[in-house]
Design a protein around this motif. Structure first.
Motif, PDB file in Angstrom:
ATOM      1  N   PRO A 182       0.867  -1.174   0.048  1.00 44.90           N
ATOM      2  CA  PRO A 182      -0.011   0.121   0.118  1.00 44.90           C
ATOM      3  C   PRO A 182       0.918   1.396  -0.038  1.00 44.90           C
ATOM      4  O   PRO A 182       2.031   1.389   0.419  1.00 44.90           O
ATOM      5  CB  PRO A 182      -0.610  -0.128   1.415  1.00 44.90           C
ATOM      6  N   ASP A 208      -5.483   3.062  -2.243  1.00 50.76           N
ATOM      7  CA  ASP A 208      -4.341   2.397  -2.297  1.00 50.76           C
ATOM      8  C   ASP A 208      -3.793   2.111  -0.717  1.00 50.76           C
ATOM      9  O   ASP A 208      -2.866   2.705  -0.526  1.00 50.76           O
ATOM     10  CB  ASP A 208      -3.366   2.402  -3.438  1.00 50.76           C
ATOM     11  N   GLU A 215      -3.889   0.439   3.723  1.00 51.40           N
ATOM     12  CA  GLU A 215      -4.198  -0.488   4.513  1.00 51.40           C
ATOM     13  C   GLU A 215      -4.579   0.449   5.833  1.00 51.40           C
ATOM     14  O   GLU A 215      -4.110   1.431   6.030  1.00 51.40           O
ATOM     15  CB  GLU A 215      -3.060  -1.346   4.892  1.00 51.40           C
ATOM     16  N   ARG A 222      -9.027  -4.472   3.501  1.00 53.49           N
ATOM     17  CA  ARG A 222      -7.815  -3.201   3.704  1.00 53.49           C
ATOM     18  C   ARG A 222      -7.810  -2.945   5.268  1.00 53.49           C
ATOM     19  O   ARG A 222      -6.623  -2.420   5.778  1.00 53.49           O
ATOM     20  CB  ARG A 222      -8.244  -2.143   3.120  1.00 53.49           C
TER      21      ARG A 222
END
Length: 359
Positions: free
Chosen positions: A40, A69, A71, A96
């Motif tokens: 990420p 993109d 976490e 995520r």
């Protein structure tokens, strides 16, 4: 210049641990297919304790960012309400999100746990009762892409009440001289809004337990000694104000920890810190004050405010208090210094728990 985005080899089913196989011939002969998956861009760390009322909204505001993109690492610090269940329900719907347990070890340990688990080159902070606006992460990442020297970036905010209604804007010094001058006097960065380079904070030693309730301020001061700090004047986070906030309940401890952070920054220019930075806050403060008194040098006017705040800590010996008051009077005598002793004595008396009389 852009932020480096490392890659990691994961298996086809995207699990972080290898899959198990049975002993059949067909299974053993099947090739293991692997692919390179980008890590990420940003790891978002959210420590939480008993945050069930707001954590769902906070998490959703991060998942709704226009930078996908990411976490999200939720560190549950020993919640006794439905926090874990809410976070788990959200993580079941969105991979995520990752929930980890800190078992009530405290905010500093929770933050450092999240930092140790972060995979991205950038970490964003977020509190469990705040709300990030959709463009927050993208705009902050763009600033890091544009400036390789930038280590820490905060934003302005908008204060809201417990129901999410706007109260007032929260402005911050944007950068350069105003930010450096503010940093020497108070914490000019809003912790739930910051983003920083992961490795820079790890090299600095992360958050330190001795500065609990001002652990962010101590970290910013250390980062300022090695790299560039900045604030954006854009209001990208809604900061919720409500009676249950730690900053309201621990105001005196927060002021003392901030005073210790300022004095420690001054000490690091000439000598080592005379206390265990990963020990208990009260012990660190007592060790610092004893070391300061042993110097036998008068206390300057700028120091006096910090010494007063530190002396409010419980269980500081009376002899040490008197010695420091004397040094303050010698170093920079003023009417305020003469009034300091009675004020401290009064604060200690009213802070002392009442004793029950036995009949």
């Amino acid at each position: 210049m852009t932020v480096d985005r490392p890659t990691k080899l994961w298996n086809w089913n995207f699990e972080t641990r290898p899959p198990t196989f049975d002993n059949s011939t067909a299974t053993r002969s099947r090739p293991i297919i692997a692919r390179t998956v980008p890590l990420p861009t940003v790891s978002v760390i959210i420590p939480v304790r008993d945050g069930a009322q707001y954590v769902g909204e906070a998490l959703q505001s991060i998942l709704d960012q226009d930078l996908a993109d990411i976490e999200v690492i939720v560190v549950d610090d020993g919640s006794r309400d439905d926090t874990a269940a809410i976070a788990t329900s959200i993580s079941d719907r969105d991979s995520r999100v990752r929930l980890v347990a800190n078992r009530g070890k405290g905010i500093v340990d929770a933050l450092n746990m999240g930092l140790s688990l972060a995979q991205a080159p950038l970490v964003a902070r977020m509190d469990c009762d705040d709300v990030s606006l959709p463009g927050r992460l993208r705009l902050q990442v763009a600033c890091f892409d544009a400036d390789a020297d930038l280590q820490l970036l905060g934003t302005a905010g908008l204060q809201i009440d417990r129901d999410g209604n706007p109260l007032r804007p929260v402005d911050v010094p944007a950068g350069g001289d105003p930010l450096r001058e503010a940093l020497a006097r108070y914490n000019p960065m809003l912790h739930p809004t910051v983003m920083f380079r992961t490795e820079a904070v790890r090299r600095a030693g992360g958050y330190r337990r001795a500065f609990t309730h001002a652990e962010d301020y101590d970290l910013w001061l250390r980062l300022s000694e090695t790299g560039k700090l900045a604030n954006m004047d854009a209001r990208l986070v809604k900061l919720r104000s409500h009676p249950g906030q730690v900053s309201r309940m621990k105001e005196d401890q927060q002021k003392a920890a901030a005073a210790l952070a300022r004095q420690s920054a001054l000490l690091r220019r000439h000598r080592a810190e005379p206390f265990d930075a990963n020990g208990q806050p009260a012990q660190a403060i007592a060790s610092f004050l004893a070391s300061r008194a042993a110097m036998g040098v008068g206390i300057s006017s700028p120091e006096r405010r910090d010494i007063e705040l530190l002396l409010r800590t419980a269980d500081i010996p009376l002899t040490l208090t008197l010695k420091l008051l004397f040094l303050a009077a010698v170093g920079a005598p003023s009417f305020r210094t003469l009034a300091l002793g009675p004020r401290l004595a009064w604060r200690r008396m009213i802070a002392r728990p009442a004793r029950m009389r036995l009949n």
